[in-house]
Design a protein around this motif. Structure first.
Motif, PDB file in Angstrom:
ATOM      1  N   GLU A   1       2.129  -0.690   2.552  1.00 19.57           N
ATOM      2  CA  GLU A   1       1.523   0.424   3.291  1.00 19.57           C
ATOM      3  C   GLU A   1       2.565   1.348   3.920  1.00 19.57           C
ATOM      4  OE1 GLU A   1       1.804  -3.084   6.126  1.00 19.57           O
ATOM      5  OE2 GLU A   1       1.300  -2.735   4.008  1.00 19.57           O
TER       6      GLU A   1
ATOM      7  N   VAL B   1      -6.242   4.542   4.254  1.00 19.99           N
ATOM      8  CA  VAL B   1      -5.018   3.747   4.145  1.00 19.99           C
ATOM      9  C   VAL B   1      -3.831   4.692   4.002  1.00 19.99           C
ATOM     10  CG1 VAL B   1      -6.080   1.693   3.161  1.00 19.99           C
ATOM     11  CG2 VAL B   1      -5.340   3.531   1.644  1.00 19.99           C
TER      12      VAL B   1
ATOM     13  N   VAL C   1      -0.609   5.562   2.132  1.00 19.12           N
ATOM     14  CA  VAL C   1       0.129   5.340   0.890  1.00 19.12           C
ATOM     15  C   VAL C   1       1.163   6.451   0.781  1.00 19.12           C
ATOM     16  CG1 VAL C   1       0.006   5.150  -1.612  1.00 19.12           C
ATOM     17  CG2 VAL C   1      -1.873   4.277  -0.227  1.00 19.12           C
TER      18      VAL C   1
END
Length: 279
Positions: free
Chosen positions: A39, A60, A62
């Motif tokens: 991550e 998330v 990325v």
């Protein structure tokens, strides 16, 4: 024995050099992937982690420099990442996950240095919140900027950038400062280009964001100097208690987002990049 050497036209040589720079940046990305969790967030980034979790839809982080679309597809196939989340636990109802990156992708770096910024020969570029150093490495390889300064508050990321800069012998033009940007007035005043990519929203509370923007608006005053921002200054300042009159500080310069005709280009990401000139 007669040896036939390939003949390169000037355009061929430029293309070959460009390809080599792309490969070098991809090699740097591989080095960084080996040093960071998937991550690409550090445990010390408490506020950023908290803000990502507070997004309206599951999101998330990325890093776009480290993981392009093909790489993400590969990770999904291996079961190491998913593009979707379950809307009802255990069901087949899924929706796309939101993705956020705090680095420019390789394509975005090329767009900035080849199509957004002019020739930077003899110029000084400052990247506010340099993080992994992608803007600096891109500037070293894709531009003739004489000096590239990164200012980063997180010491772990400063150490990581120093490792890359030394390994790839970028020390003649790149320098990373472990500092709060609000202590770097002289640097900002002398900058010909200032880059700010999602610079404060995820890392400072609103009061600190307002303070930082106020400081920048008072110090980035070199007439004709350029600001590259993601998102737009209008979006960054909306909702903050600041008294910054953009119309008397900067003028936005329209960009051509159609320079890459390929269908698989993420035009939406390019459209987040804005260019301003200080009045």
């Amino acid at each position: 024995v007669v040896y036939f050497l390939p003949f390169f036209f000037p355009g061929d040589f430029d293309e070959l050099t460009q390809d080599n720079n792309d490969i070098l940046l991809k090699t740097i990305a591989e080095d960084l992937r080996n040093c960071l969790p998937l991550e690409t967030m550090l445990s010390s980034e408490h506020l950023a982690l908290q803000k990502i979790q507070q997004q309206p839809e599951p999101t998330v982080h990325v890093d776009a420099f480290l993981y392009d679309e093909d790489f993400i597809d590969s990770l999904c196939e291996q079961g190491k990442m998913s593009r979707n989340y379950c809307m009802v636990c255990g069901s087949h109802q899924t929706a796309p996950l939101g993705f956020i990156s705090h680095s420019f992708s390789l394509l975005e770096l090329k767009f900035i240095y080849h199509h957004v910024l002019p020739d930077l020969s003899g110029k000084v570029l400052v990247d506010v919140g340099s993080r992994l150093g992608t803007v600096l490495y891109g500037g070293y390889l894709y531009s003739s900027a004489s000096q590239l300064f990164g200012v980063e508050l997180n010491g772990d990321f400063c150490q990581l950038q120093d490792v890359i800069i030394k390994k790839y012998q970028f020390t003649d033009r790149i320098k990373v400062l472990h500092a709060d940007i609000c202590t770097q007035g002289s640097l900002l005043q002398n900058a010909d280009v200032t880059v700010m990519n999602n610079v404060f929203e995820y890392f400072l509370n609103e009061t600190e964001q307002a303070r930082a923007w106020d400081y920048i608006s008072h110090n980035v005053r070199k007439q004709g100097s350029l600001l590259v921002t993601v998102p737009s200054l209008e979006d960054s300042l909306s909702g903050l208690q600041v008294n910054i009159q953009l119309s008397s500080w900067v003028e936005e310069i329209p960009l051509n987002y159609d320079v890459y005709p390929e269908k698989d280009i993420d035009r939406e990401a390019l459209e987040q990049i804005h260019l301003y000139q200080v009045l």
